[in-house]
Write a protein that holds these residues in place. Structure first.
Motif, PDB file in Angstrom:
ATOM      1  N   GLY A  79      -1.895  30.143  25.261  1.00  0.00           N
ATOM      2  CA  GLY A  79      -3.288  30.077  25.680  1.00  0.00           C
ATOM      3  C   GLY A  79      -3.963  31.438  25.650  1.00  0.00           C
ATOM      4  N   VAL A  80      -3.268  32.454  26.141  1.00  0.00           N
ATOM      5  CA  VAL A  80      -3.862  33.794  26.213  1.00  0.00           C
ATOM      6  C   VAL A  80      -3.956  34.436  24.830  1.00  0.00           C
ATOM      7  CG1 VAL A  80      -3.567  36.132  27.121  1.00  0.00           C
ATOM      8  CG2 VAL A  80      -3.107  34.157  28.581  1.00  0.00           C
ATOM      9  N   LEU A  81      -2.864  34.408  24.083  1.00  0.00           N
ATOM     10  CA  LEU A  81      -2.836  35.135  22.815  1.00  0.00           C
ATOM     11  C   LEU A  81      -3.569  34.411  21.686  1.00  0.00           C
ATOM     12  CD1 LEU A  81       0.669  36.819  22.801  1.00  0.00           C
ATOM     13  CD2 LEU A  81      -1.534  37.666  23.585  1.00  0.00           C
ATOM     14  N   SER A  82      -3.792  33.106  21.815  1.00  0.00           N
ATOM     15  CA  SER A  82      -4.642  32.440  20.832  1.00  0.00           C
ATOM     16  C   SER A  82      -6.059  33.000  20.916  1.00  0.00           C
ATOM     17  CB  SER A  82      -4.652  30.925  21.066  1.00  0.00           C
ATOM     18  OG  SER A  82      -5.176  30.616  22.347  1.00  0.00           O
ATOM     19  N   THR A  83      -6.477  33.326  22.122  1.00  0.00           N
ATOM     20  CA  THR A  83      -7.797  33.938  22.317  1.00  0.00           C
ATOM     21  C   THR A  83      -7.775  35.419  21.938  1.00  0.00           C
ATOM     22  OG1 THR A  83      -8.192  32.410  24.148  1.00  0.00           O
ATOM     23  CG2 THR A  83      -9.633  34.340  23.997  1.00  0.00           C
ATOM     24  N   TYR A  84      -6.742  36.125  22.362  1.00  0.00           N
ATOM     25  CA  TYR A  84      -6.642  37.570  22.125  1.00  0.00           C
ATOM     26  C   TYR A  84      -6.567  37.887  20.630  1.00  0.00           C
ATOM     27  CZ  TYR A  84      -4.734  42.313  22.320  1.00  0.00           C
ATOM     28  OH  TYR A  84      -4.521  43.661  22.143  1.00  0.00           O
ATOM     29  N   THR A  85      -5.874  37.046  19.866  1.00  0.00           N
ATOM     30  CA  THR A  85      -5.710  37.292  18.433  1.00  0.00           C
ATOM     31  C   THR A  85      -7.057  37.389  17.722  1.00  0.00           C
ATOM     32  OG1 THR A  85      -3.596  36.125  18.431  1.00  0.00           O
ATOM     33  CG2 THR A  85      -4.672  36.405  16.303  1.00  0.00           C
ATOM     34  N   TYR A  86      -8.018  36.579  18.154  1.00  0.00           N
ATOM     35  CA  TYR A  86      -9.330  36.545  17.499  1.00  0.00           C
ATOM     36  C   TYR A  86     -10.434  37.007  18.450  1.00  0.00           C
ATOM     37  CZ  TYR A  86      -6.813  33.882  13.982  1.00  0.00           C
ATOM     38  OH  TYR A  86      -5.907  33.487  13.018  1.00  0.00           O
ATOM     39  N   ILE A  87     -10.093  37.958  19.319  1.00  0.00           N
ATOM     40  CA  ILE A  87     -11.080  38.446  20.278  1.00  0.00           C
ATOM     41  C   ILE A  87     -12.135  39.319  19.602  1.00  0.00           C
ATOM     42  CG2 ILE A  87      -9.917  40.597  20.919  1.00  0.00           C
ATOM     43  CD1 ILE A  87     -11.549  38.084  23.331  1.00  0.00           C
ATOM     44  N   SER A  88     -11.792  39.952  18.478  1.00  0.00           N
ATOM     45  CA  SER A  88     -12.743  40.854  17.814  1.00  0.00           C
ATOM     46  C   SER A  88     -14.010  40.127  17.355  1.00  0.00           C
ATOM     47  CB  SER A  88     -12.062  41.558  16.638  1.00  0.00           C
ATOM     48  OG  SER A  88     -12.951  42.451  16.021  1.00  0.00           O
ATOM     49  N   PRO A  89     -13.917  38.991  16.616  1.00  0.00           N
ATOM     50  CA  PRO A  89     -15.156  38.303  16.242  1.00  0.00           C
ATOM     51  C   PRO A  89     -15.931  37.782  17.447  1.00  0.00           C
ATOM     52  CG  PRO A  89     -13.221  37.010  15.618  1.00  0.00           C
ATOM     53  CD  PRO A  89     -12.739  38.370  15.998  1.00  0.00           C
ATOM     54  N   LEU A  90     -15.254  37.426  18.517  1.00  0.00           N
ATOM     55  CA  LEU A  90     -15.955  36.974  19.717  1.00  0.00           C
ATOM     56  C   LEU A  90     -16.785  38.110  20.304  1.00  0.00           C
ATOM     57  CD1 LEU A  90     -16.189  34.584  21.855  1.00  0.00           C
ATOM     58  CD2 LEU A  90     -14.491  35.873  23.152  1.00  0.00           C
TER      59      LEU A  90
END
Length: 427
Positions: free
Chosen positions: A240-251
């Motif tokens: 849950g955490v790293l699925s978000t963290y992996t693509y945090i740059s475009p967010l």
């Protein structure tokens, strides 16, 4: 009853509120093992900052160079339990030293290689060694600290990897710009060799493998529903955490409107939060392990949902990302401690399976988040996927707590006793 030898520690309530009192200081070996996990965490993620240089030098695309990260993750998933079984009859100190030796050799091969195929093979070999080190280090740290401080010790060991994201990876990327991409691998090889000396000096000689050395006995010892609930929680909380963290740059750039140059600072904030979370979570886990895991899962779900809904506000998003690091990975040392404990007579295999579960969750989470990023959800897609996965963590963590409440008279093999029954209740 000592904290450094092979003797059992004094029994204590697993919730830490009864008869045992955690030591004020952890044994030196715990901090030495944290140095090892710092090196492991650095090598796992430093490649991300060196991909363009590696791709150019190896004459492959950046996307293909990214396989160096994928191969490492696969090696961790497969390698941790595999190496735990292959080194079953070896003393734990010898296993740790050999793992660091292979780790150092793998980095030398990477630094010297001009073949991309050889780079992939060396990364896979390094991942196998990393998985073996991590699995055994968790057990050695738990035994050294004793049952009243095992989660705190595992928090320190895991914090080494979190510190790698804050210090090791940025330094590696900076060194790569100054010295070329091979420079950081030479440095990691040298540090790995130095860590071998420290491990050989500080890990107790009698910290050998479990007394039960039959592979069949090891496998039968982990056939417990509680262990598999822990492994499910390991996979979902990290996924849950790293699925978000992996693509945090475009967010951050597309939704929050941050300049791309500020993204690394936000990532440092996440890493600092994760480092603090490991240390705090480890301390809380020695007193209230089940409350800690449930509270962390619930808070993480709320934070990810907030990121989905409020990512248009830059300042608020920065704070939420730092809090995600604090709460999102804070329960990991507690889950590792429970995994080691519930594995009974197979603590090393139990630890290895938690390592595999964390990496499996990361692989599945990042893959599904990538699909969500390309969907109509856009930059918020990965956070939406992360919210769902993190919410699933509540199922196994609540189930573990309920199971333990129904076992007032049960006895659990303490991690420090390598399979001997603990006199305290498993609550």
């Amino acid at each position: 009853m000592t904290t450094r030898g092979g003797t059992l520690h004094a029994p204590a309530d697993l919730r830490g509120g009864g008869h045992g009192h955690p030591p004020t200081r952890l044994p030196v070996v715990v901090h030495v093992l944290a140095l090892g996990t710092f090196l492991m965490g650095t090598t796992e993620f430093v490649v991300a900052g060196l991909l363009p240089e590696i791709a150019s030098d190896s004459q492959v695309t950046v996307a293909r160079a990214g396989l160096l990260i994928t191969v490492f993750a696969v090696g961790m998933i497969v390698g941790a339990p595999l190496m735990a079984m292959l080194t079953l009859r070896l003393p734990r100190r010898l296993t740790l030293v050999l793992a660091l030796g292979i780790f150092a050799a793998g980095h030398v091969v990477v630094a010297l290689s001009s073949s991309f195929a050889l780079l992939l093979a060396a990364r896979f070999l390094t991942a196998l060694a990393t998985g073996a080190f991590w699995a055994v280090a968790n057990v050695v740290a738990a035994r050294a600290a004793g049952p009243t401080a095992s989660s705190r010790a595992l928090g320190v060991v895991g914090a080494g990897a979190m510190l790698a994201n804050v210090v090791g990876v940025p330094l590696g990327a900076f060194a790569g710009q100054l010295m070329g991409w091979r420079g950081p691998f030479w440095a990691l090889a040298a540090l790995g060799a130095a860590a071998m000396v420290l491990i050989a000096r500080h890990v107790p000689h009698d910290g050998s493998g479990p007394t039960v050395v039959s592979v069949r006995s090891e496998l039968s010892a982990v056939r417990t529903g509680r262990l598999w609930l822990v492994l499910a929680a390991c996979a979902t909380t990290t996924g849950g955490v790293l699925s978000t963290y992996t693509y945090i740059s475009p967010l951050l750039t597309d939704r929050a409107g941050l300049a791309s140059g500020l993204v690394p600072l936000v990532l440092v904030g996440f890493g600092a939060g994760a480092l603090a979370g490991f240390l705090i979570g480890g301390r809380l886990g020695d007193h209230r392990p089940y409350v800690t895991t449930i509270a962390a899962a619930a808070t993480t779900t709320i934070l990810l949902l907030a990121i989905c809904l409020l990512s248009g506000y830059a300042a608020l998003t920065i704070v939420l990302v730092a809090l995600l690091g604090l709460f999102g990975l804070g329960a990991n040392p507690v889950l590792i401690s429970l995994g080691v404990r519930f594995a009974g007579r197979a603590p090393t295999l139990g630890s290895a399976l938690t390592v595999s579960a964390f990496n499996l969750g990361t692989a599945i989470g990042s893959w599904s988040a990538g699909l969500a990023l390309e969907s109509s959800l856009g930059a918020t897609g990965p956070a939406a996927i992360g919210t769902v996965i993190a919410a699933l963590t509540l199922i196994p963590t609540i189930a573990i707590a309920l199971t333990q409440r129904r076992r007032p008279a049960a006895h659990t093999p303490a991690a420090s006793g390598a399979g001997r029954p603990s006199p305290g209740p498993d609550r």
